[in-house]
Design a protein around this motif. Structure first.
Motif, PDB file in Angstrom:
ATOM      1  N   GLY A   1      37.409  39.044  36.597  1.00 17.12           N
ATOM      2  CA  GLY A   1      37.849  40.409  36.327  1.00 17.12           C
ATOM      3  C   GLY A   1      36.950  41.359  37.095  1.00 17.12           C
ATOM      4  O   GLY A   1      35.724  41.233  37.043  1.00 17.12           O
ATOM      5  N   VAL A   2      37.542  42.305  37.821  1.00 18.13           N
ATOM      6  CA  VAL A   2      36.734  43.143  38.721  1.00 18.13           C
ATOM      7  C   VAL A   2      35.700  43.966  37.963  1.00 18.13           C
ATOM      8  O   VAL A   2      34.593  44.219  38.468  1.00 18.13           O
ATOM      9  CB  VAL A   2      37.645  44.035  39.594  1.00 18.13           C
ATOM     10  CG1 VAL A   2      38.344  45.115  38.754  1.00 18.13           C
ATOM     11  CG2 VAL A   2      36.857  44.666  40.734  1.00 18.13           C
ATOM     12  N   GLU A   3      36.020  44.350  36.737  1.00 21.00           N
ATOM     13  CA  GLU A   3      35.070  45.177  35.988  1.00 21.00           C
ATOM     14  C   GLU A   3      33.955  44.338  35.353  1.00 21.00           C
ATOM     15  O   GLU A   3      33.007  44.894  34.795  1.00 21.00           O
ATOM     16  CB  GLU A   3      35.815  45.998  34.940  1.00 21.00           C
ATOM     17  CG  GLU A   3      36.746  47.035  35.587  1.00 21.00           C
ATOM     18  CD  GLU A   3      37.413  47.954  34.592  1.00 21.00           C
ATOM     19  OE1 GLU A   3      36.761  48.913  34.143  1.00 21.00           O
ATOM     20  OE2 GLU A   3      38.590  47.703  34.258  1.00 21.00           O
ATOM     21  N   ASN A   4      34.069  43.000  35.480  1.00 19.74           N
ATOM     22  CA  ASN A   4      33.006  42.131  34.968  1.00 19.74           C
ATOM     23  C   ASN A   4      31.881  41.933  35.979  1.00 19.74           C
ATOM     24  O   ASN A   4      30.788  41.490  35.597  1.00 19.74           O
ATOM     25  CB  ASN A   4      33.562  40.728  34.646  1.00 19.74           C
ATOM     26  CG  ASN A   4      34.645  40.749  33.596  1.00 19.74           C
ATOM     27  OD1 ASN A   4      34.689  41.642  32.768  1.00 19.74           O
ATOM     28  ND2 ASN A   4      35.525  39.759  33.640  1.00 19.74           N
TER      29      ASN A   4
ATOM     30  N   LEU B   1      26.053  47.309  42.605  1.00 12.63           N
ATOM     31  CA  LEU B   1      27.306  48.060  42.731  1.00 12.63           C
ATOM     32  C   LEU B   1      28.325  47.488  41.758  1.00 12.63           C
ATOM     33  O   LEU B   1      28.644  46.298  41.805  1.00 12.63           O
ATOM     34  CB  LEU B   1      27.840  47.963  44.160  1.00 12.63           C
ATOM     35  CG  LEU B   1      29.237  48.550  44.416  1.00 12.63           C
ATOM     36  CD1 LEU B   1      29.238  50.062  44.209  1.00 12.63           C
ATOM     37  CD2 LEU B   1      29.725  48.199  45.821  1.00 12.63           C
ATOM     38  N   GLY B   2      28.812  48.329  40.854  1.00 12.30           N
ATOM     39  CA  GLY B   2      29.917  47.958  39.985  1.00 12.30           C
ATOM     40  C   GLY B   2      31.183  48.645  40.476  1.00 12.30           C
ATOM     41  O   GLY B   2      31.121  49.652  41.185  1.00 12.30           O
ATOM     42  N   ILE B   3      32.348  48.118  40.086  1.00 15.21           N
ATOM     43  CA  ILE B   3      33.624  48.666  40.558  1.00 15.21           C
ATOM     44  C   ILE B   3      34.498  48.997  39.363  1.00 15.21           C
ATOM     45  O   ILE B   3      34.845  48.113  38.570  1.00 15.21           O
ATOM     46  CB  ILE B   3      34.333  47.676  41.490  1.00 15.21           C
ATOM     47  CG1 ILE B   3      33.449  47.391  42.711  1.00 15.21           C
ATOM     48  CG2 ILE B   3      35.685  48.231  41.945  1.00 15.21           C
ATOM     49  CD1 ILE B   3      33.990  46.326  43.623  1.00 15.21           C
ATOM     50  N   SER B   4      34.844  50.270  39.247  1.00 18.01           N
ATOM     51  CA  SER B   4      35.701  50.710  38.140  1.00 18.01           C
ATOM     52  C   SER B   4      36.787  51.676  38.612  1.00 18.01           C
ATOM     53  O   SER B   4      37.443  52.313  37.801  1.00 18.01           O
ATOM     54  CB  SER B   4      34.851  51.383  37.055  1.00 18.01           C
ATOM     55  OG  SER B   4      34.126  52.471  37.591  1.00 18.01           O
TER      56      SER B   4
ATOM     57  N   CYS C   1      24.848  39.568  50.597  1.00 23.77           N
ATOM     58  CA  CYS C   1      25.367  40.192  49.375  1.00 23.77           C
ATOM     59  C   CYS C   1      25.690  39.086  48.374  1.00 23.77           C
ATOM     60  O   CYS C   1      26.095  37.985  48.762  1.00 23.77           O
ATOM     61  CB  CYS C   1      26.615  41.008  49.672  1.00 23.77           C
ATOM     62  SG  CYS C   1      26.304  42.534  50.589  1.00 23.77           S
ATOM     63  N   VAL C   2      25.501  39.398  47.102  1.00 24.38           N
ATOM     64  CA  VAL C   2      25.771  38.425  46.043  1.00 24.38           C
ATOM     65  C   VAL C   2      26.697  39.073  45.013  1.00 24.38           C
ATOM     66  O   VAL C   2      26.383  40.130  44.457  1.00 24.38           O
ATOM     67  CB  VAL C   2      24.478  37.953  45.351  1.00 24.38           C
ATOM     68  CG1 VAL C   2      24.798  36.982  44.217  1.00 24.38           C
ATOM     69  CG2 VAL C   2      23.546  37.295  46.366  1.00 24.38           C
ATOM     70  N   ILE C   3      27.846  38.424  44.781  1.00 19.77           N
ATOM     71  CA  ILE C   3      28.778  38.857  43.740  1.00 19.77           C
ATOM     72  C   ILE C   3      28.476  38.032  42.494  1.00 19.77           C
ATOM     73  O   ILE C   3      28.657  36.809  42.492  1.00 19.77           O
ATOM     74  CB  ILE C   3      30.244  38.642  44.165  1.00 19.77           C
ATOM     75  CG1 ILE C   3      30.555  39.389  45.466  1.00 19.77           C
ATOM     76  CG2 ILE C   3      31.195  39.080  43.044  1.00 19.77           C
ATOM     77  CD1 ILE C   3      31.914  39.031  46.060  1.00 19.77           C
ATOM     78  N   THR C   4      28.022  38.687  41.441  1.00 16.86           N
ATOM     79  CA  THR C   4      27.725  38.008  40.177  1.00 16.86           C
ATOM     80  C   THR C   4      28.926  38.126  39.257  1.00 16.86           C
ATOM     81  O   THR C   4      29.389  39.237  38.971  1.00 16.86           O
ATOM     82  CB  THR C   4      26.481  38.619  39.510  1.00 16.86           C
ATOM     83  OG1 THR C   4      25.352  38.407  40.357  1.00 16.86           O
ATOM     84  CG2 THR C   4      26.216  37.976  38.162  1.00 16.86           C
ATOM     85  N   ASP C   5      29.429  36.977  38.830  1.00 20.49           N
ATOM     86  CA  ASP C   5      30.615  36.926  37.967  1.00 20.49           C
ATOM     87  C   ASP C   5      30.265  36.099  36.729  1.00 20.49           C
ATOM     88  O   ASP C   5      30.412  34.875  36.715  1.00 20.49           O
ATOM     89  CB  ASP C   5      31.786  36.299  38.723  1.00 20.49           C
ATOM     90  CG  ASP C   5      33.108  36.428  37.984  1.00 20.49           C
ATOM     91  OD1 ASP C   5      33.087  36.626  36.755  1.00 20.49           O
ATOM     92  OD2 ASP C   5      34.167  36.342  38.645  1.00 20.49           O
TER      93      ASP C   5
ATOM     94  N   PHE D   1      40.353  40.520  42.182  1.00 24.24           N
ATOM     95  CA  PHE D   1      39.715  40.258  43.471  1.00 24.24           C
ATOM     96  C   PHE D   1      38.879  41.452  43.899  1.00 24.24           C
ATOM     97  O   PHE D   1      39.046  42.576  43.437  1.00 24.24           O
ATOM     98  CB  PHE D   1      40.747  39.928  44.568  1.00 24.24           C
ATOM     99  CG  PHE D   1      41.477  41.114  45.144  1.00 24.24           C
ATOM    100  CD1 PHE D   1      40.914  41.873  46.169  1.00 24.24           C
ATOM    101  CD2 PHE D   1      42.737  41.484  44.683  1.00 24.24           C
ATOM    102  CE1 PHE D   1      41.579  42.970  46.717  1.00 24.24           C
ATOM    103  CE2 PHE D   1      43.410  42.571  45.208  1.00 24.24           C
ATOM    104  CZ  PHE D   1      42.825  43.316  46.229  1.00 24.24           C
ATOM    105  N   VAL D   2      37.959  41.167  44.818  1.00 23.16           N
ATOM    106  CA  VAL D   2      37.286  42.210  45.581  1.00 23.16           C
ATOM    107  C   VAL D   2      37.154  41.680  47.004  1.00 23.16           C
ATOM    108  O   VAL D   2      36.961  40.475  47.213  1.00 23.16           O
ATOM    109  CB  VAL D   2      35.906  42.578  44.995  1.00 23.16           C
ATOM    110  CG1 VAL D   2      34.909  41.418  45.131  1.00 23.16           C
ATOM    111  CG2 VAL D   2      35.351  43.831  45.664  1.00 23.16           C
TER     112      VAL D   2
END
Length: 298
Positions: free
Chosen positions: A176-179, A206-209, A223-227, A268-269
């Motif tokens: 989930g993008v907001e996670n 950076l968060g995405i809302s 860059c690291v995407i933490t999910d 997705f991002v």
């Protein structure tokens, strides 16, 4: 070559197979001890990367159109020889012609530690010169192992200098993008495409809302995407690129896009490895440049 010829010339038993999948387009399927992957010869586009023990790292739209003349939505589209709309002619294809061209298989091999290497090529033709009047040789090199390495290598085979912009337009699959949060862009300047202004990101994460299109420049950082809900971090390292783009269209734009569900933005991002802004590539005759994204799970 047809599918039978491709399998005879480049197939590797139990590891690399050629078949027609979506829309009867030719795909390479790779299975080794590290991961599985799917690569479409149309667009030289990897559409799946599934390391052992985790769900697909790349996002694909369930509404994607697999049809010659149209772009595939998801995976890692190749933007070349320009990124975004053409600078002078709005009728030319968005993101260039590479992602809607049929590429040829150059080489398939098993590496020493069991990774699989696949190289595809695209050369200038009468069709490409309608849009870009230069002679070139482009390669897409995929190395499928514990990590995924994707390289766009461009060589100037003409007698004059040329410049280009490019991107490995990676779509990442999220719970989930907001996670999620993205690390690696702190204190980095960016151009906000949505308002045309430039800023500097001061935050570590950076968060995405909401809708986001940011082109970060003068950065070579990982860059690291933490999910946390998928219990994984996706690390995107790069070489030959000084720009990174973060994109999510959000709800209103998704509703205007025919090849994604209305709620696609939630899962997705795009975190793209880019040559653009002050990192346009200039090649003299005989010169080459490689742009590489290295994607791994932590």
């Amino acid at each position: 070559m047809n599918i039978d010829d491709l399998n005879e010339n480049f197939g590797v038993e139990g590891e690399v197979c050629f078949m027609e999948l979506e829309g009867d387009l030719p795909f390479i399927t790779v299975t080794n001890k590290y991961a599985e992957a799917d690569i479409c010869l149309y667009g030289a586009q990897i559409t799946g990367f599934r390391p052992a023990g985790t769900t697909d790292v790349l996002w694909m739209s369930p509404y994607s159109v697999f049809e010659v003349g149209k772009a595939i939505r998801g995976g890692i589209p190749v933007c070349f020889p320009w990124f975004g709309p053409h600078a002078e002619n709005a009728d030319f294809p968005q993101h260039g012609f590479a992602r809607t061209s049929m590429w040829q298989v150059l080489e398939v091999k098993t590496l020493e530690k069991g990774e699989t290497s696949v190289a595809l090529q695209l050369n200038n033709s009468a069709q490409t010169q309608k849009f870009w009047p230069h002679e070139f040789a482009a390669k897409m090199i995929f190395i499928i192992g514990k990590s995924l390495s994707v390289t766009l290598e461009v060589s100037n085979t003409s007698t004059h200098e040329f410049s280009y912009t490019a991107a490995l337009h990676s779509y990442f699959n999220l719970s989930g993008v907001e996670n999620i949060s993205i690390e690696g862009l702190e204190n980095t300047s960016y151009e906000n495409q949505l308002d045309g202004k430039r800023y500097t990101q001061e935050e570590r994460l950076l968060g995405i809302s909401e809708a986001i299109t940011r082109h970060y420049f003068n950065t070579t950082a990982d860059c690291v995407i933490t999910d946390p809900y998928f219990n994984r971090n996706i690390r995107i390292a790069k070489e030959g690129s000084k720009c990174s783009t973060v994109w999510n269209p959000w709800a209103a734009t998704c509703k205007q896009m025919s090849d994604v569900p209305n709620n696609a933005y939630e899962t997705f991002v795009c975190l793209e490895t880019v040559n653009n802004i002050n990192d346009k590539i200039v090649l003299a005759p005989g010169q080459s440049h490689g742009t590489t994204a290295i994607i791994s799970i932590e």
